[in-house]
Motif scaffolding. Structure first.
Motif, PDB file in Angstrom:
ATOM      1  N   LEU A 139      43.576  27.333  31.637  1.00 28.13           N
ATOM      2  CA  LEU A 139      43.155  28.684  31.246  1.00 28.13           C
ATOM      3  C   LEU A 139      44.370  29.569  30.945  1.00 28.13           C
ATOM      4  CD1 LEU A 139      40.204  29.178  33.762  1.00 28.13           C
ATOM      5  CD2 LEU A 139      40.041  28.936  31.267  1.00 28.13           C
ATOM      6  N   VAL A 140      45.425  29.459  31.841  1.00 24.82           N
ATOM      7  CA  VAL A 140      46.627  30.275  31.616  1.00 24.82           C
ATOM      8  C   VAL A 140      47.269  29.901  30.285  1.00 24.82           C
ATOM      9  CG1 VAL A 140      48.993  30.599  32.357  1.00 24.82           C
ATOM     10  CG2 VAL A 140      47.159  30.755  34.008  1.00 24.82           C
ATOM     11  N   ARG A 141      47.416  28.587  30.052  1.00 16.59           N
ATOM     12  CA  ARG A 141      48.052  28.154  28.810  1.00 16.59           C
ATOM     13  C   ARG A 141      47.305  28.693  27.595  1.00 16.59           C
ATOM     14  NH1 ARG A 141      49.613  23.366  31.669  1.00 16.59           N
ATOM     15  NH2 ARG A 141      47.616  22.365  31.308  1.00 16.59           N
ATOM     16  N   LEU A 142      45.962  28.545  27.612  1.00 20.08           N
ATOM     17  CA  LEU A 142      45.157  29.006  26.466  1.00 20.08           C
ATOM     18  C   LEU A 142      45.265  30.515  26.294  1.00 20.08           C
ATOM     19  CD1 LEU A 142      41.994  26.767  26.974  1.00 20.08           C
ATOM     20  CD2 LEU A 142      43.646  26.646  25.084  1.00 20.08           C
ATOM     21  N   GLU A 143      45.274  31.216  27.421  1.00 15.35           N
ATOM     22  CA  GLU A 143      45.325  32.672  27.333  1.00 15.35           C
ATOM     23  C   GLU A 143      46.693  33.118  26.796  1.00 15.35           C
ATOM     24  OE1 GLU A 143      44.530  34.660  31.004  1.00 15.35           O
ATOM     25  OE2 GLU A 143      43.619  36.380  29.997  1.00 15.35           O
ATOM     26  N   GLN A 144      47.780  32.410  27.274  1.00 16.82           N
ATOM     27  CA  GLN A 144      49.105  32.784  26.798  1.00 16.82           C
ATOM     28  C   GLN A 144      49.282  32.475  25.328  1.00 16.82           C
ATOM     29  OE1 GLN A 144      51.667  30.817  29.638  1.00 16.82           O
ATOM     30  NE2 GLN A 144      51.993  32.709  30.792  1.00 16.82           N
ATOM     31  N   LYS A 145      48.578  31.457  24.836  1.00 15.94           N
ATOM     32  CA  LYS A 145      48.656  31.147  23.413  1.00 15.94           C
ATOM     33  C   LYS A 145      47.797  32.108  22.589  1.00 15.94           C
ATOM     34  CE  LYS A 145      49.430  26.154  23.818  1.00 15.94           C
ATOM     35  NZ  LYS A 145      48.729  24.849  23.793  1.00 15.94           N
ATOM     36  N   GLY A 146      46.952  32.886  23.270  1.00 15.67           N
ATOM     37  CA  GLY A 146      46.118  33.841  22.551  1.00 15.67           C
ATOM     38  C   GLY A 146      44.854  33.222  22.010  1.00 15.67           C
ATOM     39  N   TRP A 147      44.442  32.045  22.539  1.00 13.42           N
ATOM     40  CA  TRP A 147      43.249  31.376  22.021  1.00 13.42           C
ATOM     41  C   TRP A 147      42.001  31.787  22.785  1.00 13.42           C
ATOM     42  CZ3 TRP A 147      45.427  25.702  21.201  1.00 13.42           C
ATOM     43  CH2 TRP A 147      46.331  25.742  20.130  1.00 13.42           C
ATOM     44  N   ILE A 148      42.160  32.223  24.029  1.00 17.39           N
ATOM     45  CA  ILE A 148      41.009  32.775  24.767  1.00 17.39           C
ATOM     46  C   ILE A 148      41.437  34.103  25.363  1.00 17.39           C
ATOM     47  CG2 ILE A 148      40.062  30.488  25.341  1.00 17.39           C
ATOM     48  CD1 ILE A 148      41.171  30.845  28.168  1.00 17.39           C
ATOM     49  N   LYS A 149      40.442  34.873  25.806  1.00 13.27           N
ATOM     50  CA  LYS A 149      40.759  36.173  26.356  1.00 13.27           C
ATOM     51  C   LYS A 149      39.854  36.396  27.558  1.00 13.27           C
ATOM     52  CE  LYS A 149      41.345  40.903  24.735  1.00 13.27           C
ATOM     53  NZ  LYS A 149      42.362  41.119  25.773  1.00 13.27           N
ATOM     54  N   GLY A 150      40.435  36.852  28.677  1.00 11.83           N
ATOM     55  CA  GLY A 150      39.639  37.018  29.901  1.00 11.83           C
ATOM     56  C   GLY A 150      39.291  38.472  30.139  1.00 11.83           C
ATOM     57  N   SER A 151      38.097  38.708  30.752  1.00  9.07           N
ATOM     58  CA  SER A 151      37.745  40.079  31.147  1.00  9.07           C
ATOM     59  C   SER A 151      36.771  40.005  32.328  1.00  9.07           C
ATOM     60  CB  SER A 151      37.085  40.820  29.975  1.00  9.07           C
ATOM     61  OG  SER A 151      35.960  40.074  29.546  1.00  9.07           O
ATOM     62  N   TRP A 152      36.831  41.013  33.178  1.00  7.59           N
ATOM     63  CA  TRP A 152      35.987  41.010  34.384  1.00  7.59           C
ATOM     64  C   TRP A 152      34.576  41.483  34.066  1.00  7.59           C
ATOM     65  CZ3 TRP A 152      37.445  38.898  38.874  1.00  7.59           C
ATOM     66  CH2 TRP A 152      38.817  38.616  39.034  1.00  7.59           C
ATOM     67  N   ARG A 153      33.621  40.728  34.602  1.00  2.00           N
ATOM     68  CA  ARG A 153      32.214  41.134  34.409  1.00  2.00           C
ATOM     69  C   ARG A 153      31.420  40.814  35.667  1.00  2.00           C
ATOM     70  NH1 ARG A 153      30.039  38.531  28.966  1.00  2.00           N
ATOM     71  NH2 ARG A 153      31.923  38.721  27.712  1.00  2.00           N
TER      72      ARG A 153
END
Lengths: 117, 855
Positions: free
Chosen positions: A59-73
């Motif tokens: 998840l960290v790798r994907l997020e750092q590459k900008g391919w996914i984005k996390g948000s609290w819900r």
């Protein structure tokens, strides 16, 4: 990797987890880490149990590459969780990743089949 | 692009490691909660659900570690953490850290600064192409054997034809007066060149050209200017080539200008070809420089020129070559070697200190390393940590060293004798900094890594349990180090004290005359002067005397600072003794009053001692003692080889002893009775002599417009110059001694502190059992005192052994001077004891019971 006594737990091939996460998010929409893990375990045939902690580096790798984005819900069960959604860059990248995987998987399959003869 | 984006994110997380930590914890907690919910829904109890949730996640901490590995650069993160840990450690024991950093800084920076100046002043290679090929040719009589001497023109011609030299040339210097349009008449040092000097040196003029073969052969009236003269006298005019000047009245044309600091000899103002008449004279005054051919060793060149010289002189003279670089620094090589040795010793001291201090820390931390190993740290990880700590320490020391070094260099340059060549270019020597940094840092790292290298064979208990035993073994090694430090510091400090005493002696010297407020103006009448020299001298004296601010004025052929002069053979009338020699000193009647020489008998010269009157002379005390055997001089008559007839001695004056040199027998005669072609106008000012220079020059210029007045200076300056080398050596030696003292003090303090640390428990037991504080203090200080005494004794032996090399720099004090030999060891022992007591008091101030509980 810490040793695990649980034999039924499976370690995935390196790099495959990212592909699995991207694919899961495309088909199911935004998901939290548990949701992704549950989905993976559910579609597996025969069923297997994932070491769910191993999702986090992917998840960290994907997020750092900008391919996914996390948000609290808030979940349906009224708990908070961090939901990951695939980005447009992620969608574009997924096509390439799938192509790459299929080519290498096809090669391995052919090799294994020929060896088996 | 995604990988670059990811790289930057990871870097950001190295710098801000805690940025995502909270969010991660929250996310993992939420993940666990969801898992628990699921397991409970499947019917598990709360406790069971929690356990299964943990299992499914594979551990919170493990997940966090995986997250950190992926989001940041692990090794970089470790490095950052180790660096902060190192800084925290330093802040916990600031004195030890400061001492180590200071030792490194001294080893790297200050040492480099002092060495740079020594190197720059004394060791710079000659500014010529391939200087190692350049040799100087010397000749000497074989029987009777005579001192090394210069070369004649005919010898040079013969040497030039051998194939051992690719090129050879001769040069001899003399002082002349340069004149020209828009030029004040100026004294210049002219280098008269035989052969192609510039191509032999491989140094060509920066502007214009060098002498052509034809010009050299025909002794054409052409000159090459030095860079300094071009700047000072020609306003650095780029169009100076082709300009006409006069040298002692003869015309010459400028054809080139040398680059700054180039040309040989270094003090030459201009170069011109040797004239035909000068070649005919064949004087033994040429400094001959040769460039040896490829693969010709100096020994072969020596053999070749020796053979030629013997053949030319029927075996009466020989010749040999010496490395040109070495001949230019022989006069200071003793000082040079002494100071280089001092620099090396200082560096050794710095390394010893770093080893002792870092080693002490390593011993203290053997336990910590054992614990880390037991908790699962890999050897590689511990090595990395210790390496980081060493590098942090070294970096701090290096940065401080560079700052200190630059600062010290500026100070040293300000102190240096005026004649540092290319002063503006001087900068810290990179090689010296490099060597200093390399040695001290390697020492620090090597000693600092020792505990990590031991780690593989350590088990937790042995590492912790053996700490105190090893501390004792280590401290023995450290004691030897500190003893050696004390010895080195004693040697260096003794040298500095000796030089300081020598300098005091030089300052307090009785010169025999009184140099205060004396100003001298060099008078060169030269070949172009056609008037009456005696008349000119009278007018110059009268002109100077009537100026306000001038008390007295005189003319003399030599200054009272110059004992060596023209020698004349003399014979006392009525004495059977073979003739003796005396220095001839022509002076005007006012000379003795002006310079302050005491008339002890008879009368001074007066205006009545004219050429047409009977010859008179005044002798000095050395003359009375050595030539007259102490009997009364006044009334005696003598003849001299340098004048006709007999002269009566009318008076006796005291000796002149500039810089405490012994005067030679001297014969003063009136300038009115013995013509001289030049000399000095000497005036005594009423106040500061520098303030009257402009008015004096203006007055003299109005009396004699063609006279060169540029060599006007204080007589005291010449005396100061003669002790400049001693003064500068003293300053440098004091610098080294100061560093040695500082390092030795740090070393002693470090030794005591670590000794005390190793024996902390023992001391606490003693105190708890009722030992008095003074007894306990003595227990700690005693081994230090023993080391101090042993080191000091060794140092005195070393200082005595080094004495002979220093003796050539000393005046008025012996190298075995008891005071100097006593001062340094006593001072160092006192400093050492104070350091030991200070370190010991820190322990004794602690509560023994607390020590025992915690220790």
């Amino acid at each position: 990797m810490p040793p695990s006594g649980d034999k039924s737990r499976v370690e995935l091939l390196p790099g495959t987890l990212e592909l699995i996460v991207l694919r899961t998010l495309t088909t199911m929409g935004p998901q939290h880490a548990y949701g992704i893990a549950a989905r993976v375990e559910q579609v597996a045939e025969p069923p297997f149990r994932l070491n769910q902690g191993t999702l986090y580096p992917a998840l960290v790798r994907l997020e750092q590459k900008g391919w996914i984005k996390g948000s609290w819900r808030i979940t349906e069960s009224n708990r908070e969780a961090r939901y990951y959604a695939i980005t447009r860059a992620g969608t574009r990248a997924l096509a390439g990743e799938i192509d790459r995987w299929q080519r290498s998987a096809g090669l391995i399959n052919r090799l294994l089949t020929n060896e088996g003869d | 692009m995604p990988s670059l984006r990811r790289f930057l994110r990871r870097l950001l997380n190295v710098v801000l490691p805690h940025r995502d930590e909270d969010a991660l914890s929250r996310e993992l907690a939420a993940h666990l909660a969801l898992l628990e919910d699921e397991f409970r829904r499947r019917g598990l109890s709360a406790a069971e659900a929690r356990r299964h949730a943990w299992l499914a996640l594979g551990g919170i901490e493990q997940a966090k570690e995986r997250h950190r590995d992926a989001r940041s650069f692990r090794w970089l993160d470790d490095l950052r953490r180790d660096a902060f840990y190192a800084i925290r450690l330093m802040r916990r024991s600031p004195v030890a850290a400061l001492a180590a950093i200071l030792s490194l800084a001294i080893g790297i920076g200050l040492n480099a600064a002092i060495f740079t100046v020594v190197d720059w002043v004394l060791l710079r290679p000659l500014p010529f192409a391939a200087p190692q090929e350049l040799v100087r040719v010397f000749t000497a009589g074989i029987s009777p054997a005579t001192a090394p001497a210069a070369v004649t023109f005919s010898e040079l011609a013969a040497f030039s034809h051998t194939n051992v030299f690719r090129d050879a040339a001769g040069v001899s210097t003399t002082t002349r007066v340069m004149t020209g349009r828009d030029l004040d008449p100026t004294h210049v040092v002219i280098a008269r060149v035989a052969g192609d000097l510039f191509s032999t040196l491989g140094a060509q003029p920066a502007i214009g050209r060098s002498f052509s073969r034809q010009e050299l052969a025909a002794a054409a009236p052409v000159v090459v200017l030095s860079h300094a003269v071009w700047q000072q006298r020609f306003g650095a005019d780029p169009a100076v080539v082709g300009r006409a000047i006069g040298i002692d009245g003869s015309p010459a044309v400028v054809i080139g200008v040398m680059g700054p600091g180039r040309g040989y000899p270094a003090d030459a103002d201009l170069w011109r070809p040797l004239t035909a008449a000068e070649r005919e004279d064949d004087d033994r005054d040429l400094v001959v420089i040769g460039r040896v051919s490829d693969h010709v060793p100096p020994s072969r060149a020596s053999a070749e020129v020796g053979t030629i010289a013997r053949a030319m002189s029927n075996g009466a003279r020989t010749a040999w070559v010496e490395d040109l670089q070495r001949t230019t620094v022989t006069s200071v090589s003793a000082a040079l070697q002494t100071l280089l040795a001092a620099a090396m010793l200082t560096l050794v001291l710095a390394c010893a200190n770093v080893a002792a201090l870092v080693g002490a820390r390593a011993v203290d931390r053997a336990g910590e390393m054992g614990l880390r190993g037991a908790l699962g740290a890999t050897r590689r990880r511990v090595l990395a940590q210790l390496l980081t700590e060493s590098v942090v320490l070294s970096t701090a020391g290096g940065v401080l060293g560079l700052l200190l070094g630059q600062w010290a260099l500026n100070g040293l340059v300000a102190l240096a004798p005026v004649a540092i060549p290319r002063l503006a270019e001087i900068s810290l020597d990179g090689r010296v900094i490099g060597i200093g940094a390399l040695l001290t840092i390697i020492t620090g790292v090597a000693v600092g890594l020792a505990p990590a290298l031991q780690l593989s064979s350590e088990t937790l208990t042995s590492a912790i349990g053996r700490t105190s035993a090893r501390a004792t073994a280590r401290s023995n090694g450290r004691r030897i180090l500190v003893g050696a430090q004390i010895a080195i510091a004693v040697v260096l400090t003794t040298g500095a004290v000796l030089l300081t005493r020598s300098l005091q002696h030089l300052v307090a010297i009785d010169h025999g005359f009184s140099p205060d407020r004396l100003l001298s103006v060099e008078l060169s009448l030269g070949r172009g002067f056609s008037g009456d020299a005696r008349q000119l001298f009278r007018e110059l004296i009268a002109g100077a005397e009537t100026l306000p601010g001038i008390e007295a004025a005189a003319v003399a052929m030599r200054l009272p600072t110059q004992i060596v002069g023209v020698r004349t053979a003399i014979a006392v009338v009525g004495e059977a003794r073979a003739s003796a020699t005396a220095t001839l000193r022509p002076v005007s009647p006012t000379y003795f009053d002006t310079v302050g020489l005491r008339l002890t008998e008879g009368r001074a010269f007066n205006e009545a001692d004219l050429p047409n009157r009977s010859r008179v002379a005044i002798v000095n005390a050395a003359f009375v003692r050595d030539i007259l055997g102490g009997r009364s001089a006044v009334g005696a008559r003598l003849t001299a080889s340098l004048f006709d007839g007999t002269a009566s001695i009318v008076g006796v004056v005291s000796d002149t002893t500039p810089g405490a040199q012994a005067d030679r027998p001297a014969l003063y005669v009136p300038v009115a009775q013995l013509g001289i072609g030049g000399g000095y106008l000497i005036v005594r000012a009423a106040t500061d002599p520098d303030s009257i220079v402009p008015s004096l020059k203006a007055r003299l210029r109005s009396v004699a417009p063609a006279l060169a007045l540029d060599r006007t200076r204080r007589v005291a300056a010449a005396l100061e110059e003669s002790r400049a080398v001693t003064r500068f050596s003293t300053e440098l030696a004091s610098g080294f001694a100061g560093l040695a003292l500082l390092l030795a003090t740090i070393g002693v303090y470090g030794l005591t502190a670590s000794d005390v640390a190793a024996r902390w428990r023992e001391l606490a037991v003693r105190l708890a059992l009722g030992a008095s504080r003074s007894t306990a203090l003595w227990t700690i200080v005693r081994p230090c005192a023993a080391i101090l005494a042993a080191g000091a004794a060794l140092g005195v032996v070393g200082a005595l052994a080094a004495g002979p090399s220093l003796q050539s720099l000393l005046q008025g004090v012996r190298a075995t001077d008891a005071l100097a030999l006593a001062v340094a060891p006593l001072f160092l022992c006192a400093i050492g004891l104070i350091a030991a007591i200070l370190a010991a008091r820190r322990v004794l101030g602690a509560n023994p019971a607390a020590t025992l509980r915690n220790g």
